[in-house]
Design a protein around this motif. Structure first.
Motif, short mmCIF file in Angstrom:
data_model
loop_
_atom_site.label_atom_id
_atom_site.label_comp_id
_atom_site.label_asym_id
_atom_site.label_seq_id
_atom_site.Cartn_x
_atom_site.Cartn_y
_atom_site.Cartn_z
N ALA A 1 0.83 -1.20 0.00
CA ALA A 1 0.00 0.00 0.00
C ALA A 1 0.87 1.26 0.00
CB ALA A 1 -0.92 0.00 1.21
N ILE A 2 1.90 1.25 0.84
CA ILE A 2 2.81 2.40 0.89
C ILE A 2 3.47 2.58 -0.47
CG2 ILE A 2 4.89 3.33 1.95
CD1 ILE A 2 4.13 1.76 4.50
N ASP A 3 3.90 1.48 -1.09
CA ASP A 3 4.52 1.56 -2.41
C ASP A 3 3.58 2.19 -3.43
OD1 ASP A 3 6.77 0.33 -1.38
OD2 ASP A 3 6.32 -1.65 -2.21
N GLY A 4 2.29 1.81 -3.37
CA GLY A 4 1.31 2.35 -4.31
C GLY A 4 1.09 3.83 -4.12
N TYR A 5 1.04 4.28 -2.87
CA TYR A 5 0.85 5.70 -2.61
C TYR A 5 2.09 6.50 -3.01
CZ TYR A 5 -3.08 3.99 0.21
OH TYR A 5 -4.23 3.37 0.64
N GLU A 6 3.24 5.89 -2.81
CA GLU A 6 4.49 6.52 -3.23
C GLU A 6 4.53 6.65 -4.76
OE1 GLU A 6 8.77 6.08 -1.31
OE2 GLU A 6 8.28 4.35 -2.57
N ALA A 7 4.05 5.62 -5.45
CA ALA A 7 4.00 5.67 -6.92
C ALA A 7 3.07 6.77 -7.40
CB ALA A 7 3.55 4.31 -7.46
N ALA A 8 1.94 6.96 -6.70
CA ALA A 8 1.00 8.01 -7.07
C ALA A 8 1.62 9.39 -6.89
CB ALA A 8 -0.27 7.88 -6.25
N ALA A 9 2.33 9.59 -5.79
CA ALA A 9 2.97 10.89 -5.54
C ALA A 9 4.06 11.16 -6.56
CB ALA A 9 3.54 10.91 -4.12
N ARG A 10 4.77 10.11 -6.94
CA ARG A 10 5.83 10.26 -7.92
C ARG A 10 5.27 10.59 -9.30
NH1 ARG A 10 8.40 6.09 -6.37
NH2 ARG A 10 7.41 4.61 -7.80
N ALA A 11 4.13 9.97 -9.65
CA ALA A 11 3.54 10.18 -10.97
C ALA A 11 2.80 11.50 -11.09
CB ALA A 11 2.58 9.02 -11.28
N ASN A 12 2.10 11.89 -10.03
CA ASN A 12 1.21 13.05 -10.10
C ASN A 12 1.73 14.28 -9.36
OD1 ASN A 12 -0.70 11.42 -11.47
ND2 ASN A 12 -1.51 10.67 -9.52
#
Length: 551
Positions: free
Chosen positions: A362-373
């Motif tokens: 879950a943390i990885d997914g939220y980190e990916a969202a912050a990195r992308a957006n």
């Protein structure tokens, strides 16, 4: 203009108001003024209702940050097996319900402990047949991630000889080639739940896209209305539902528009792996919000199950299963893509994560969202966090993640036995299991709820459990937090997690008059669960529950 209602002679904790504040005036559903009894009494007119609190505690209404309204409403007509143990006691309990409810629909019990028939005995259809052979019956596990059905229920559901319930779910099969009666996860459980009066629409597996006739809608709407009244009885003024779909959104809109829901509701869109990032757009099917009473704006994902069915996703092997760590309900690349799509649209993401592997994903997914957006005030949430690694604890704060947790979930609390959960989990995970104090120490927002009907709904009981929790052995850290920290987790932090801190969750002029008056001694909850009770609940200035009186 005179106030609509004033409450005087109240005891208000310094957490919620400065010294000397003992009264509140309410006008048009909002807090108009706070002050001394003398000042607030002066705001009353001839038609103002004046409530003398009698020195009882007044505080913001409880914000229940994680529950299942429809499923909870359905359980109000089910058999509660939470304190029932032994074949004889279970047989007698079912017999009484069957006697009073003639027919052939499914009779269900909920809150079933995995050890209901003994610590080393797993329930199966043969045991349930000894309880009732002719009428379909089912027992829902205390965590709502497993169920057990008798042979008649399996036959009527067409799964006695097995079935494929979809990814992450299982109809457990026996050596004789027939189903054992154990149904793991929502996709399997719903196959039997379809035999109930709600026909499985209350299941957490339901996407809410099928047409439902007028009779069915009325029946389901009544269950949700009853759930709302039950929440008000427990001092709850805002409920964050965690399994939303377009059908529920329609029912809740009808109730909110008719002023038949005594609580405010936040409803997410529940998605699964097969929905993919495109599924985020399905939130458009929810239609319009009802300002102040029904809001959307988030999606809900499940990354894993629970430890008791070995479906919690772990970072390292289960202690009793070498090489086994379970599997994610959503593949990492798809989960990340869903998070990115939701985040780009401005939606909050709330993810069920019990195992330390699921929390990391879950943390990885939220980190990916912050990195992308790019960074934003997203307040993405992780629901439960039963276990987490020490290194991942330090990743929560930098990403602005909210920890949404349940004080009634740790084994040993709320009447839950330690086994089999603690052994399945493994000693190596105990030190950072349900780590409320560690999370607070890192400045991570902590919001409390109960996951009702998985656990008892009462916030006061949940706070008692938080204050009295004991380490599982002498070497494990004490994860308890203070009473004021518990109250914050149920009020201001709950509002923050719901993006509503500018409207409720505190005692402040201009905020919604969502209040609860508590009888008894809040401090006494550290010793006795019955030390305090709900005397009065107001939501939007309207009395939604009054002990011993008619609302």
């Amino acid at each position: 203009m005179p106030a609509d209602l004033v409450i005087v002679n109240a005891s208000i904790r310094p957490l919620f108001a400065p010294a000397g504040v003992t009264a509140v005036a309410i006008k048009d559903g909002c807090i108009a003024a706070l002050g001394s009894d003398e000042r607030i009494r002066a705001l009353a007119g001839a038609d103002t209702r004046i409530i003398d609190a009698g020195g009882r505690a007044l505080m913001p209404g409880f914000i229940e940050s994680h529950l299942h309204l429809f499923a909870g409403g359905a359980t109000l007509s089910m058999l509660n097996l939470g304190e029932t143990f032994g074949l004889k006691a279970v047989r007698e309990a079912f017999a009484e319900v069957i006697r009073t409810r003639p027919g052939q629909d499914l009779v269900s019990g909920f809150a079933t402990n995995y050890t209901i028939f003994g610590e080393d005995i797993r329930p199966d259809r043969h045991m349930l047949d000894r309880i009732e052979a002719d009428r379909p019956i089912c027992m829902l596990a205390v965590d709502m991630h497993c169920a057990w059905a008798n042979t008649r229920a399996l036959e009527l559901a067409g799964i006695l000889h097995g079935a494929d319930p979809g990814p992450g779910a299982e109809v457990v099969m026996g050596a004789d080639g027939l189903a054992t009666g154990e149904l793991r996860e929502f996709g399997a459980m719903v196959l039997v739940q379809k035999l109930s009066t709600h026909q499985g629409r209350d299941s957490l597996d339901n996407k809410g896209l099928d047409a439902v006739n007028h009779t069915g809608r009325a029946h389901d709407r009544a269950a949700i209305r009853q759930a709302g009244a039950y929440l008000a009885q427990h001092g709850i003024t805002t409920a964050v539902n965690m399994d939303g779909n377009p059908y529920q959104a329609g029912l809740m809109r009808e109730l909110a528009m008719a002023r038949e829901m005594p609580v405010r509701v936040s409803l997410p869109l529940k998605l699964v792996e097969s929905d993919g990032p495109e599924g985020v757009e399905r939130i458009d099917l929810f239609g319009d919000e009802v300002p102040g009473w029904l809001q959307f704006g988030r999606i809900k994902l499940f990354l894993d199950g629970v430890y008791d069915t070995w479906t919690a996703l772990t970072v390292t092997d289960y202690p009793d299963r070498a090489g086994f760590r379970s599997a994610p309900l959503i593949a990492p690349d798809i989960f990340n893509a869903i998070c990115i799509a939701a985040d780009k649209r401005g939606l909050q993401v709330a993810t069920h994560a019990v195992g330390d592997g699921a929390v990391r994903a879950a943390i990885d997914g939220y980190e990916a969202a912050a990195r992308a957006n790019g960074p934003r005030d997203a307040r993405h949430r992780i629901e439960h966090i039963d276990t987490i690694t020490a290194e991942d604890l330090d990743r929560l704060k930098p990403l602005g993640i909210v920890a949404s947790m349940q004080p009634v979930h740790p084994p040993g609390s709320a009447g839950l036995p330690l086994e089999p959960t603690t052994t399945i989990m493994g000693r190596a995970r105990w030190d950072t299991a349900f780590p409320w104090r560690m999370i607070r120490a890192r400045g991570v927002p902590l919001a409390f709820g109960t996951d009702w009907p998985v656990s008892p709904l009462s916030p006061l009981y949940a706070i008692h459990c938080a204050l009295t929790r004991q380490p599982w052995d002498a070497g494990a850290p004490d994860q308890r937090i203070s009473l004021d920290e518990c109250l914050m987790a149920y009020t201001s932090a709950g509002a923050y997690a719901d993006f509503t801190e500018a409207h409720r969750g505190a005692l402040r002029e201009g905020l919604a008059a969502d209040l609860v008056l508590i009888d008894g001694d809040l401090e006494g909850l550290a010793q006795d669960a019955a030390a305090a009770s709900i005397a009065l609940t107001l939501c939007g200035g309207r009395v939604t529950y009054e002990a011993g009186g008619e609302v």
